[in-house]
Design a protein around this motif. Sequence first.
Motif, PDB file in Angstrom:
ATOM      1  N   CYS A 127      37.557  53.955  32.999  1.00  0.00           N
ATOM      2  CA  CYS A 127      37.802  53.259  34.417  1.00  0.00           C
ATOM      3  C   CYS A 127      36.696  53.864  35.407  1.00  0.00           C
ATOM      4  O   CYS A 127      36.326  54.770  35.495  1.00  0.00           O
ATOM      5  CB  CYS A 127      39.100  53.409  35.013  1.00  0.00           C
ATOM      6  SG  CYS A 127      39.277  53.000  36.729  1.00  0.00           S
ATOM      7  N   ALA A 128      36.011  52.548  35.724  1.00  0.00           N
ATOM      8  CA  ALA A 128      34.711  53.007  36.585  1.00  0.00           C
ATOM      9  C   ALA A 128      35.429  53.610  37.933  1.00  0.00           C
ATOM     10  O   ALA A 128      34.426  53.953  38.760  1.00  0.00           O
ATOM     11  CB  ALA A 128      34.051  51.597  36.915  1.00  0.00           C
ATOM     12  N   CYS A 129      36.301  53.523  38.484  1.00  0.00           N
ATOM     13  CA  CYS A 129      36.900  54.111  39.472  1.00  0.00           C
ATOM     14  C   CYS A 129      37.514  55.556  39.449  1.00  0.00           C
ATOM     15  O   CYS A 129      37.177  56.333  40.435  1.00  0.00           O
ATOM     16  CB  CYS A 129      38.223  53.223  39.977  1.00  0.00           C
ATOM     17  SG  CYS A 129      39.050  53.851  41.503  1.00  0.00           S
ATOM     18  N   CYS A 130      38.284  55.820  38.575  1.00  0.00           N
ATOM     19  CA  CYS A 130      38.967  57.021  38.295  1.00  0.00           C
ATOM     20  C   CYS A 130      38.508  57.765  37.209  1.00  0.00           C
ATOM     21  O   CYS A 130      38.860  58.965  37.067  1.00  0.00           O
ATOM     22  CB  CYS A 130      40.562  56.996  38.498  1.00  0.00           C
ATOM     23  SG  CYS A 130      41.295  56.398  37.170  1.00  0.00           S
ATOM     24  N   SER A 164      42.277  46.547  32.515  1.00  0.00           N
ATOM     25  CA  SER A 164      42.938  47.204  34.024  1.00  0.00           C
ATOM     26  C   SER A 164      43.203  48.854  33.560  1.00  0.00           C
ATOM     27  O   SER A 164      43.526  49.178  32.437  1.00  0.00           O
ATOM     28  CB  SER A 164      43.916  46.400  34.560  1.00  0.00           C
ATOM     29  OG  SER A 164      44.957  46.410  33.620  1.00  0.00           O
ATOM     30  N   CYS A 165      42.864  49.715  34.506  1.00  0.00           N
ATOM     31  CA  CYS A 165      43.420  50.934  34.362  1.00  0.00           C
ATOM     32  C   CYS A 165      45.004  51.152  34.705  1.00  0.00           C
ATOM     33  O   CYS A 165      45.310  50.742  35.638  1.00  0.00           O
ATOM     34  CB  CYS A 165      42.740  51.797  35.189  1.00  0.00           C
ATOM     35  SG  CYS A 165      43.135  53.618  35.291  1.00  0.00           S
ATOM     36  N   CYS A 168      45.343  53.883  37.635  1.00  0.00           N
ATOM     37  CA  CYS A 168      44.836  53.464  39.086  1.00  0.00           C
ATOM     38  C   CYS A 168      44.896  51.960  39.381  1.00  0.00           C
ATOM     39  O   CYS A 168      44.887  51.657  40.517  1.00  0.00           O
ATOM     40  CB  CYS A 168      43.745  54.186  39.647  1.00  0.00           C
ATOM     41  SG  CYS A 168      41.998  53.373  38.655  1.00  0.00           S
ATOM     42  N   LYS A 170      43.013  49.615  38.725  1.00  0.00           N
ATOM     43  CA  LYS A 170      41.768  49.075  38.804  1.00  0.00           C
ATOM     44  C   LYS A 170      41.187  48.429  37.920  1.00  0.00           C
ATOM     45  O   LYS A 170      41.566  48.768  36.712  1.00  0.00           O
ATOM     46  CB  LYS A 170      40.517  50.198  39.410  1.00  0.00           C
ATOM     47  CG  LYS A 170      41.072  51.064  40.780  1.00  0.00           C
ATOM     48  CD  LYS A 170      40.847  49.737  41.927  1.00  0.00           C
ATOM     49  CE  LYS A 170      41.016  50.548  43.245  1.00  0.00           C
ATOM     50  NZ  LYS A 170      41.005  49.635  44.466  1.00  0.00           N
ATOM     51  N   SER A 172      38.086  46.922  35.380  1.00  0.00           N
ATOM     52  CA  SER A 172      36.926  47.006  34.735  1.00  0.00           C
ATOM     53  C   SER A 172      36.159  46.002  34.139  1.00  0.00           C
ATOM     54  O   SER A 172      37.070  45.590  33.249  1.00  0.00           O
ATOM     55  CB  SER A 172      36.782  48.419  34.073  1.00  0.00           C
ATOM     56  OG  SER A 172      37.241  49.645  35.147  1.00  0.00           O
TER      57      SER A 172
END
Length: 325
Positions: A127-130, A164-165, A168, A170, A172
């Motif tokens: 995941c690019a966010c978490c 999708s993660c 979280c 989010k 990607s």
Amino acid sequence: MGDGPQKLPEDIEALQAALLATRAELASVRAQQSDDHALIAHLKLQIEKLNRDRYGPRSERTARLLDQLELTLEELEASATEDELAAEMAAAKTTKVASFTRKRPSRQPFPDHLPRERVLVPGPVACACCGGARLSKLGEDITETLEVIPKSWKVIQHVREKFSCRDCEKISQSPAPFHVIDRGWAGPSLLAMVLFEKFGQHQPLNRQAERYGKEGVPISLSTLADQVGGCTVALTPLFRRLEAHVLSAERLHGDDTTVPVLAKGKTDTGRIWVYVRDDKPFGGQAPPGAVFYYSRDRAGEHPQAHLAGYNGIFQADAYGGYGKL
């Protein structure tokens, strides 16, 4: 009073920002004017084609007129795209001026009979966010690029899967594939073929469009001209580098040759100017190079403008236009 001249800022950075905004506004106006001229030429061409369909071919002059209108449209469409891209680059340097975007007719989808080649862009593994690795696929976006292989056509589908993660929630996805022209749909081999046939083989775009249609791939004249204008902007830095290399030579060889140009009711004679550097016969180690320029006539102002900044030995024939150099 409110009608007096506006006071200019005294801060240098503010003046620079105002200058950039003014340049961006001028570029936007120029792009709008170019778009208007291209639209007028397009409507004139449509009117003549409708008259021909209604009344039939009246004379050979009508066919020549259509050819001339198509060539005019070709030049105006390409110039309009160049001005649009120049306005976008000028607007990108300031936040006060909105970028100008041309209104283009909706493009027809690529023919179904063309083979599709799926190029799967690897999806993210985290995941690019978490940074979580628990990704689940949501779907995919497909970007189609029309590409050509000699004697065959195909549409390349760039598939970008979405994930999708589960940690979280989010989404990607890999970035969109690179195109030679922004928002472009034509592959590099197709663009190279169109440019070579137009400038290398002197094959007008309307003739190319007719041939592509016979091969089962209908592409309009306006669409081809739009791509030529975009390629002109994309290749300009390369041409400037080549131009600087050639004109930095100690000695330069120059000449010109004729090229037929379709004009209103007749064929004019245009000119191709070439300047060559090749120091190998004189013991030089620099690589040779050549640059070409085009003009509608043989006026001396053309070579004078080409070589305005050149200092060195210039070898050419006795053409009088070189006399002021």
